[in-house]
Write a protein that holds these residues in place. Structure first.
Motif, PDB file in Angstrom:
ATOM      1  N   LYS A   1      25.819  -8.152  21.657  1.00  0.00           N
ATOM      2  CA  LYS A   1      25.959  -9.551  21.252  1.00  0.00           C
ATOM      3  C   LYS A   1      25.474  -9.708  19.818  1.00  0.00           C
ATOM      4  O   LYS A   1      24.420  -9.178  19.451  1.00  0.00           O
ATOM      5  CB  LYS A   1      25.154 -10.452  22.176  1.00  0.00           C
ATOM      6  N   ILE A   2      26.259 -10.407  19.026  1.00  0.00           N
ATOM      7  CA  ILE A   2      25.893 -10.723  17.645  1.00  0.00           C
ATOM      8  C   ILE A   2      25.751 -12.238  17.577  1.00  0.00           C
ATOM      9  O   ILE A   2      26.709 -12.970  17.851  1.00  0.00           O
ATOM     10  CB  ILE A   2      26.956 -10.227  16.655  1.00  0.00           C
ATOM     11  N   HIS A   3      24.545 -12.678  17.268  1.00  0.00           N
ATOM     12  CA  HIS A   3      24.238 -14.121  17.300  1.00  0.00           C
ATOM     13  C   HIS A   3      24.624 -14.713  18.657  1.00  0.00           C
ATOM     14  O   HIS A   3      25.192 -15.808  18.740  1.00  0.00           O
ATOM     15  CB  HIS A   3      24.940 -14.856  16.161  1.00  0.00           C
ATOM     16  N   GLY A   4      24.342 -13.968  19.706  1.00  0.00           N
ATOM     17  CA  GLY A   4      24.528 -14.458  21.070  1.00  0.00           C
ATOM     18  C   GLY A   4      25.921 -14.309  21.635  1.00  0.00           C
ATOM     19  O   GLY A   4      26.151 -14.692  22.792  1.00  0.00           O
ATOM     20  N   ARG A   5      26.853 -13.729  20.870  1.00  0.00           N
ATOM     21  CA  ARG A   5      28.235 -13.605  21.343  1.00  0.00           C
ATOM     22  C   ARG A   5      28.655 -12.142  21.399  1.00  0.00           C
ATOM     23  O   ARG A   5      28.493 -11.402  20.426  1.00  0.00           O
ATOM     24  CB  ARG A   5      29.183 -14.373  20.432  1.00  0.00           C
ATOM     25  N   GLY A   6      29.208 -11.735  22.525  1.00  0.00           N
ATOM     26  CA  GLY A   6      29.733 -10.397  22.678  1.00  0.00           C
ATOM     27  C   GLY A   6      31.140 -10.300  22.123  1.00  0.00           C
ATOM     28  O   GLY A   6      31.692 -11.273  21.593  1.00  0.00           O
ATOM     29  N   PRO A   7      31.768  -9.129  22.207  1.00  0.00           N
ATOM     30  CA  PRO A   7      33.142  -8.969  21.718  1.00  0.00           C
ATOM     31  C   PRO A   7      34.103  -9.867  22.494  1.00  0.00           C
ATOM     32  O   PRO A   7      33.944 -10.073  23.694  1.00  0.00           O
ATOM     33  CB  PRO A   7      33.432  -7.488  21.962  1.00  0.00           C
ATOM     34  N   SER A   8      35.093 -10.375  21.798  1.00  0.00           N
ATOM     35  CA  SER A   8      36.037 -11.292  22.433  1.00  0.00           C
ATOM     36  C   SER A   8      36.961 -10.554  23.394  1.00  0.00           C
ATOM     37  O   SER A   8      37.087  -9.322  23.359  1.00  0.00           O
ATOM     38  CB  SER A   8      36.879 -11.994  21.365  1.00  0.00           C
ATOM     39  N   HIS A   9      37.640 -11.332  24.217  1.00  0.00           N
ATOM     40  CA  HIS A   9      38.625 -10.764  25.140  1.00  0.00           C
ATOM     41  C   HIS A   9      39.711 -10.031  24.364  1.00  0.00           C
ATOM     42  O   HIS A   9      40.126  -8.918  24.742  1.00  0.00           O
ATOM     43  CB  HIS A   9      39.234 -11.884  25.989  1.00  0.00           C
TER      44      HIS A   9
END
Length: 282
Positions: A204-212
């Protein structure tokens, strides 16, 4: 795969050795003896999750093959069950699995690559693998190809990094001047000669993982490489040590949940049609 305390400690220092060190490796399913052929910490990638502390100057700046051979011969006689942190590990997990070219940077940049592989092949015990852990940036070097040929005859395996499906995400995570297309070309060319294992760290980068969509593209890249024996899908198990624009990466990168890792591994199996294992965070 669950994480034991010894899995969280991967110091590249063993007693007074310069280059050789043991780790309890989840992905090796046992003891992996590392050979740090880049003690100067100079790498062709600057991954956002890197666990090498480059704010501390390197104590050793040159790889000495003769000293490395002496250290390797020495460590192969060690009973790890009598040494911390391995003394708390179940005996069945202390199997010597491999000797790995890894360490503080990218091993395919080593000028003496093929000579180093020759040394390992000469010294290693029967049944012990030679593992090259690589970002694939130097797999097209002539001396590296020579070394891979030696590995093929001596229980060798290539574990190639692939952390992205698109150029933009590759730039964000791996932070290198090497074109993504060259990485993909090198992995595919290497896989044409022998099966490869792909290592993929997602976070996670800034709380977000890789997109679908990113994982969709990643699975397509795996299909294009072909001849993949296994994909190891993992996430952060130890703190990131990279500094990005003056900010420690540890402040804004974090591990995926176990379920998120499993979801990516499941998509690899379904969409790329290759086996995948999950390795969870700390």
């Amino acid at each position: 795969m669950s994480v034991l305390p010894a899995h969280k400690s991967h110091p590249r220092i063993w007693e007074n050795f310069r280059y050789v060190y043991p780790v309890l490796s989840r992905r090796s399913h046992g003891i992996s003896v590392g050979l740090n052929v880049n003690p100067d910490k100079a790498c062709n990638f600057d991954c956002i999750y890197c666990q090498v502390d480059r704010t501390v100057p390197a104590l050793v700046t040159k790889f000495d093959l003769a000293i490395a051979e002496s250290e390797l011969r020495n460590i192969l006689t060690v009973d790890f069950s009598k040494h911390a942190p391995f003394d708390t590990v179940p005996k069945d997990k202390l199997r010597l699995n491999d000797i790995a070219l890894s360490g503080d940077a990218e091993p395919t940049t080593l000028p003496e690559f093929s000579k180093t592989i020759e040394m390992i092949a000469r010294v290693k015990p029967p049944g012990c693998k030679i593992v090259l852990i690589t970002d694939a940036g130097g797999l097209d070097r002539a001396d590296v190809k020579k070394g891979l040929g030696i590995m093929d005859l001596n229980d060798g395996e290539v574990w190639g990094k692939l952390d992205a499906g698109t150029e933009d995400y590759f730039r964000q995570v791996n932070r290198t001047a090497i074109p993504f297309a060259r990485i993909l070309k090198n992995l595919a060319a290497t896989a044409r000669e022998r099966p490869v294992i792909i290592q993929s760290l997602f976070l996670k980068i800034h709380g977000r993982g890789p997109s679908h969509d990113e994982i969709t593209a990643y699975c397509q890249r795996l299909k294009e490489i072909a001849n993949i024996r296994l994909v190891q899908v993992y996430t952060l198990a130890r703190p990131a040590m990279t500094v990005v624009d003056g900010m420690p990466a540890a402040q804004f990168v974090s591990a995926l949940s176990d379920a998120e890792v499993d979801a990516i591994a499941g998509r690899v199996r379904r969409e790329a049609g290759v086996p995948a294992e999950s390795f969870y965070g700390g």
